[in-house]
Design a protein around this motif. Structure first.
Motif, PDB file in Angstrom:
ATOM      1  N   LEU A 143      -4.526  42.219  41.377  1.00 52.76           N
ATOM      2  CA  LEU A 143      -4.984  42.774  42.654  1.00 52.76           C
ATOM      3  C   LEU A 143      -3.990  43.829  43.107  1.00 52.76           C
ATOM      4  N   LEU A 144      -4.389  45.078  43.036  1.00 54.55           N
ATOM      5  CA  LEU A 144      -3.497  46.181  43.372  1.00 54.55           C
ATOM      6  C   LEU A 144      -3.481  46.481  44.859  1.00 54.55           C
ATOM      7  N   ALA A 145      -4.657  46.515  45.493  1.00 48.30           N
ATOM      8  CA  ALA A 145      -4.709  46.948  46.887  1.00 48.30           C
ATOM      9  C   ALA A 145      -5.948  46.424  47.591  1.00 48.30           C
ATOM     10  N   HIS A 146      -5.811  46.185  48.879  1.00 53.02           N
ATOM     11  CA  HIS A 146      -6.936  45.893  49.765  1.00 53.02           C
ATOM     12  C   HIS A 146      -7.022  47.073  50.724  1.00 53.02           C
ATOM     13  N   ILE A 147      -7.893  48.018  50.399  1.00 53.75           N
ATOM     14  CA  ILE A 147      -7.960  49.261  51.166  1.00 53.75           C
ATOM     15  C   ILE A 147      -9.169  49.252  52.107  1.00 53.75           C
ATOM     16  N   PRO A 235     -21.216  42.770  69.681  1.00 55.91           N
ATOM     17  CA  PRO A 235     -20.029  43.296  69.023  1.00 55.91           C
ATOM     18  C   PRO A 235     -20.115  43.189  67.501  1.00 55.91           C
ATOM     19  N   PRO A 236     -19.258  43.953  66.820  1.00 59.87           N
ATOM     20  CA  PRO A 236     -19.199  43.862  65.357  1.00 59.87           C
ATOM     21  C   PRO A 236     -18.507  42.572  64.927  1.00 59.87           C
ATOM     22  N   PHE A 237     -18.683  42.225  63.665  1.00 58.28           N
ATOM     23  CA  PHE A 237     -18.113  40.991  63.131  1.00 58.28           C
ATOM     24  C   PHE A 237     -17.627  41.221  61.704  1.00 58.28           C
ATOM     25  N   PHE A 238     -16.910  40.254  61.151  1.00 54.12           N
ATOM     26  CA  PHE A 238     -16.384  40.317  59.789  1.00 54.12           C
ATOM     27  C   PHE A 238     -15.492  41.545  59.575  1.00 54.12           C
ATOM     28  N   GLN A 239     -15.061  41.717  58.331  1.00 56.59           N
ATOM     29  CA  GLN A 239     -14.243  42.866  57.950  1.00 56.59           C
ATOM     30  C   GLN A 239     -14.499  43.164  56.472  1.00 56.59           C
ATOM     31  N   THR A 240     -14.293  44.402  56.093  1.00 55.98           N
ATOM     32  CA  THR A 240     -14.553  44.791  54.714  1.00 55.98           C
ATOM     33  C   THR A 240     -13.574  44.124  53.746  1.00 55.98           C
ATOM     34  N   ASP A 241     -14.086  43.847  52.560  1.00 51.96           N
ATOM     35  CA  ASP A 241     -13.332  43.172  51.500  1.00 51.96           C
ATOM     36  C   ASP A 241     -13.226  44.105  50.295  1.00 51.96           C
ATOM     37  N   LEU A 242     -12.903  45.356  50.558  1.00 56.49           N
ATOM     38  CA  LEU A 242     -12.897  46.391  49.522  1.00 56.49           C
ATOM     39  C   LEU A 242     -11.532  46.435  48.841  1.00 56.49           C
ATOM     40  N   VAL A 243     -11.528  46.143  47.556  1.00 54.65           N
ATOM     41  CA  VAL A 243     -10.260  45.999  46.854  1.00 54.65           C
ATOM     42  C   VAL A 243     -10.235  46.817  45.563  1.00 54.65           C
ATOM     43  N   VAL A 244      -9.023  47.140  45.155  1.00 53.96           N
ATOM     44  CA  VAL A 244      -8.783  47.808  43.876  1.00 53.96           C
ATOM     45  C   VAL A 244      -8.120  46.782  42.960  1.00 53.96           C
ATOM     46  N   VAL A 245      -8.772  46.485  41.839  1.00 47.60           N
ATOM     47  CA  VAL A 245      -8.235  45.503  40.898  1.00 47.60           C
ATOM     48  C   VAL A 245      -8.091  46.137  39.522  1.00 47.60           C
ATOM     49  N   MET A 246      -7.203  45.545  38.730  1.00 43.47           N
ATOM     50  CA  MET A 246      -6.967  46.043  37.383  1.00 43.47           C
ATOM     51  C   MET A 246      -7.039  44.915  36.369  1.00 43.47           C
ATOM     52  N   ASN A 247      -7.365  45.252  35.143  1.00 41.93           N
ATOM     53  CA  ASN A 247      -7.253  44.297  34.053  1.00 41.93           C
ATOM     54  C   ASN A 247      -5.798  43.857  33.957  1.00 41.93           C
ATOM     55  N   GLU A 248      -5.562  42.555  33.901  1.00 43.26           N
ATOM     56  CA  GLU A 248      -4.200  42.030  33.961  1.00 43.26           C
ATOM     57  C   GLU A 248      -3.349  42.503  32.785  1.00 43.26           C
ATOM     58  N   GLU A 249      -3.913  42.514  31.596  1.00 44.93           N
ATOM     59  CA  GLU A 249      -3.140  42.955  30.429  1.00 44.93           C
ATOM     60  C   GLU A 249      -2.793  44.438  30.524  1.00 44.93           C
TER      61      GLU A 249
END
Length: 336
Positions: A143-147, A235-249
């Motif tokens: 898991l590189l980033a939660h942007i 009102p708005p609810f929840f939050q975005t779950d947008l992530v940048v992931v990489m192959n572990e190897e």
């Protein structure tokens, strides 16, 4: 020459920032430039794909000669339901999209859905490290980033909703385009959930297959859905779950310098994307109101009940999954 000097100065600052985050000193150039093949879960015209491309530009600027991201495309390259496995198998090196697309494999992504904090705060309080452990264990991914955090969700409708005596909305019989993160919440509001892929939502709205959608304020105009959506519930609810992931190897095979550049870009872009989308949300809100969309405002105790009902569906799902990380994630990500 001046541009090159400036770029190297930026890289030096970025590497200094990242060195401590990846645990180790600065390494010299590893030789050939590392190339990372990346895909997104969204089509290119969607704002979120544009955000990822801004991240790509940042990495490629900081990493010139060391590491480069090659953007291959979106769902036309690898269908979103298959992207997590493509990362695991190393078919692609990097992926950007909602964690909830693989909610069945990684129930912990509900911690992002039910989050009330930013990615920057989660880096500070240890929440990101818990999620990194989850991704390594369940997806064989780094898991590189939660942007793009700070983007919240709304219910949009083609007609004005009914109201209950308590001031809350009554969506009994309303057909809402849904996905797993919404389902329990929509059920609690009396709505009927309908599964429709993003590229087919326009047609579903046009033909009356659905009467509304759950979606962030960001990007609601990108695919012209606002042609049919006349009301938005606040009102708005929840939050975005947008992530940048990489192959572990693949991550493990990178030079220290490449890892430090990617880490620095991730840290910087989490803040930059948050700031960008706060302004984007304000601009889009103004645009849709000017375009005729009416806002159905729930207020007072009814609003608190509405939000509690929404957020607790995410945390209840995570608790029911039996995740051993539930307590740590709730402590890190939820402060209502």
């Amino acid at each position: 020459m001046f541009a090159r000097v400036v770029r190297m100065g930026k890289r030096s600052a970025a590497l200094a920032l990242a060195a401590g985050l990846v645990g180790g000193g600065l390494a010299g150039p590893a030789g050939a430039e590392e190339v990372l093949r990346a895909v997104t879960a969204f089509p290119a015209p969607v704002e979120f794909s544009k955000s990822f491309l801004r991240f790509v530009d940042k990495v490629n600027d900081l990493g010139e000669g060391v590491v480069r991201i090659d953007y291959m495309g979106g769902p036309e390259v690898v269908p979103p339901p298959q992207q997590a496995q493509a990362i695991r198998r190393g078919v692609i090196d990097m992926q950007y999209g909602p964690g909830t697309y693989y909610l069945g494999q990684v129930p912990e992504v509900d911690a992002w859905v039910g989050s009330t904090i930013t990615a920057m705060e989660a880096r500070e309080n240890g929440g990101l490290e818990v999620m990194r452990e989850v991704y390594q264990e369940k997806l064989g991914a780094y898991l590189l980033a939660h942007i793009d955090t700070g983007i919240t969700f709304h219910i949009y409708l083609t007609e004005e909703p009914a109201r209950g005596e308590d001031g809350n909305v009554d969506l009994s019989g309303v057909k809402l385009r849904s996905q797993p993160i919404y389902r329990e919440f929509f059920d609690a509001l009396g709505a009927t959930s309908v599964s429709v892929p993003v590229p087919e939502v326009y047609t579903a709205l046009e033909r009356g297959v659905v009467d509304g959608i759950g979606w962030p304020l960001v990007a609601v105009q990108d695919l012209s859905w606002d042609e049919f959506l006349t009301h938005r519930i606040d009102p708005p609810f929840f939050q975005t779950d947008l992530v940048v992931v990489m192959n572990e190897e693949k991550w493990g095979s990178l030079s220290d310098e490449a890892k430090e550049i990617l880490t620095a870009a991730a840290v910087e872009y989490e803040q930059e994307s948050y700031d960008y989308y706060q302004q984007n949300i304000a601009d889009t809100d103004r645009a849709v109101r000017e375009g005729g969309m009416e806002v159905v405002e729930i207020s007072g105790p009814a609003a608190e009940a509405y939000l509690d009902r929404a957020f607790e569906t995410a945390w209840d799902r995570l608790k029911e999954s039996g995740s051993r990380h539930y307590d740590a994630l709730r402590d890190a990500y939820y402060d209502r």
